[in-house]
Design a protein around this motif. Structure first.
Motif, mmCIF file in Angstrom:
data_model
loop_
_atom_site.group_PDB
_atom_site.id
_atom_site.type_symbol
_atom_site.label_atom_id
_atom_site.label_comp_id
_atom_site.label_asym_id
_atom_site.label_seq_id
_atom_site.Cartn_x
_atom_site.Cartn_y
_atom_site.Cartn_z
ATOM 1 N N MET A 1 0.838 -1.193 0.000
ATOM 2 C CA MET A 1 0.000 0.000 0.000
ATOM 3 C C MET A 1 0.875 1.245 0.000
ATOM 4 N N SER A 2 0.360 2.283 -0.547
ATOM 5 C CA SER A 2 1.088 3.542 -0.607
ATOM 6 C C SER A 2 0.946 4.306 0.709
ATOM 7 N N ASP A 3 1.822 5.286 0.888
ATOM 8 C CA ASP A 3 1.707 6.188 2.040
ATOM 9 C C ASP A 3 0.359 6.888 2.037
ATOM 10 N N GLY A 4 -0.206 7.070 0.860
ATOM 11 C CA GLY A 4 -1.478 7.773 0.735
ATOM 12 C C GLY A 4 -2.607 7.115 1.509
ATOM 13 N N VAL A 5 -2.556 5.800 1.680
ATOM 14 C CA VAL A 5 -3.598 5.123 2.451
ATOM 15 C C VAL A 5 -3.503 5.551 3.914
ATOM 16 N N GLU A 6 -2.297 5.496 4.463
ATOM 17 C CA GLU A 6 -2.118 5.935 5.854
ATOM 18 C C GLU A 6 -2.551 7.397 5.999
ATOM 19 N N TRP A 7 -2.126 8.228 5.077
ATOM 20 C CA TRP A 7 -2.453 9.645 5.156
ATOM 21 C C TRP A 7 -3.954 9.869 5.026
ATOM 22 N N GLY A 8 -4.592 9.142 4.111
ATOM 23 C CA GLY A 8 -6.030 9.290 3.907
ATOM 24 C C GLY A 8 -6.831 8.864 5.125
ATOM 25 N N VAL A 9 -6.439 7.759 5.744
ATOM 26 C CA VAL A 9 -7.151 7.311 6.946
ATOM 27 C C VAL A 9 -6.946 8.317 8.067
ATOM 28 N N HIS A 10 -5.726 8.796 8.250
ATOM 29 C CA HIS A 10 -5.474 9.813 9.276
ATOM 30 C C HIS A 10 -6.274 11.087 9.003
ATOM 31 N N ALA A 11 -6.362 11.480 7.751
ATOM 32 C CA ALA A 11 -7.144 12.674 7.411
ATOM 33 C C ALA A 11 -8.610 12.479 7.780
ATOM 34 N N CYS A 12 -9.149 11.315 7.495
ATOM 35 C CA CYS A 12 -10.554 11.038 7.836
ATOM 36 C C CYS A 12 -10.769 11.071 9.346
ATOM 37 N N VAL A 13 -9.845 10.519 10.094
ATOM 38 C CA VAL A 13 -9.964 10.532 11.552
ATOM 39 C C VAL A 13 -9.885 11.967 12.062
ATOM 40 N N LEU A 14 -8.993 12.762 11.506
ATOM 41 C CA LEU A 14 -8.907 14.172 11.890
ATOM 42 C C LEU A 14 -10.217 14.894 11.581
ATOM 43 N N LEU A 15 -10.757 14.669 10.405
ATOM 44 C CA LEU A 15 -12.006 15.322 10.013
ATOM 45 C C LEU A 15 -13.182 14.857 10.870
ATOM 46 N N ALA A 16 -13.088 13.658 11.432
ATOM 47 C CA ALA A 16 -14.147 13.161 12.314
ATOM 48 C C ALA A 16 -14.257 14.008 13.580
ATOM 49 N N SER A 17 -13.220 14.737 13.910
ATOM 50 C CA SER A 17 -13.240 15.558 15.124
ATOM 51 C C SER A 17 -13.916 16.911 14.912
ATOM 52 N N LEU A 18 -14.215 17.241 13.671
ATOM 53 C CA LEU A 18 -14.810 18.543 13.373
ATOM 54 C C LEU A 18 -16.322 18.541 13.584
#
Length: 160
Positions: free
Chosen positions: A1-18
């Motif tokens: 898997m690319s780094d983008g998967v890790e980054w995308g999941v982290h981005a979604c978790v961050l956005l879940a806090s909004l």
């Protein structure tokens, strides 16, 4: 898997806090995680195209989750960024070399292939059973309190 998967999941978790009406620009999401903004933006666009993220235009523009975090699975994020192809692709090398026989002689799938197919199914089932909300709760339980407080302060200033 690319780094983008890790980054995308982290981005979604961050956005879940909004809050539901807030958004974060791609540059702010990249800043929060210390990753290249241009590269992350491509992944955020793919997540938006797949219906995982929504985009907001204007002064309050940026990205937010398209649905509640409990309705977004990690598998959706992975497939939006990497596709739904299995990780293992059998090329039937057992039919080559000095022991090769015609394909018609092989009546069963290769045991190696079967093992990888089972592993892929188990991996996908686990990711399908895990939501962004589950990961967000994990962050709240696992991250040291000072880091949570710093992150919350940063989000209050960065969110639009």
């Amino acid at each position: 898997m690319s780094d983008g998967v890790e980054w995308g999941v982290h981005a979604c978790v961050l956005l879940a806090s909004l809050p539901a009406d807030a958004a974060l620009p791609a540059a702010k999401i990249a800043e929060y995680h210390g990753v290249p903004a241009a590269y992350l933006a491509k992944h955020l666009q793919a997540l938006a195209a797949a219906g995982v993220l929504a985009t907001a235009k204007g002064a309050r523009g940026g990205y937010r989750l398209a649905r509640p975090p409990a309705e977004i699975t990690v598998l959706e994020v992975v497939e939006a960024l990497e596709g739904d192809e299995p990780a293992f692709h059998c090329t039937e090398i057992r039919r080559r070399g000095p022991a090769a026989t015609p394909a018609r002689e092989y009546t069963k799938a290769c045991g190696i292939n079967r093992a990888f197919v089972r592993a892929d199914a188990a991996w996908r089932a686990e990711l399908a059973a895990t939501t962004v909300a589950d990961l967000f709760i994990g962050v709240l339980e696992d991250v040291p309190r000072p880091a949570l407080e710093k992150g919350a302060r940063w989000l209050r200033e960065a969110a639009r």
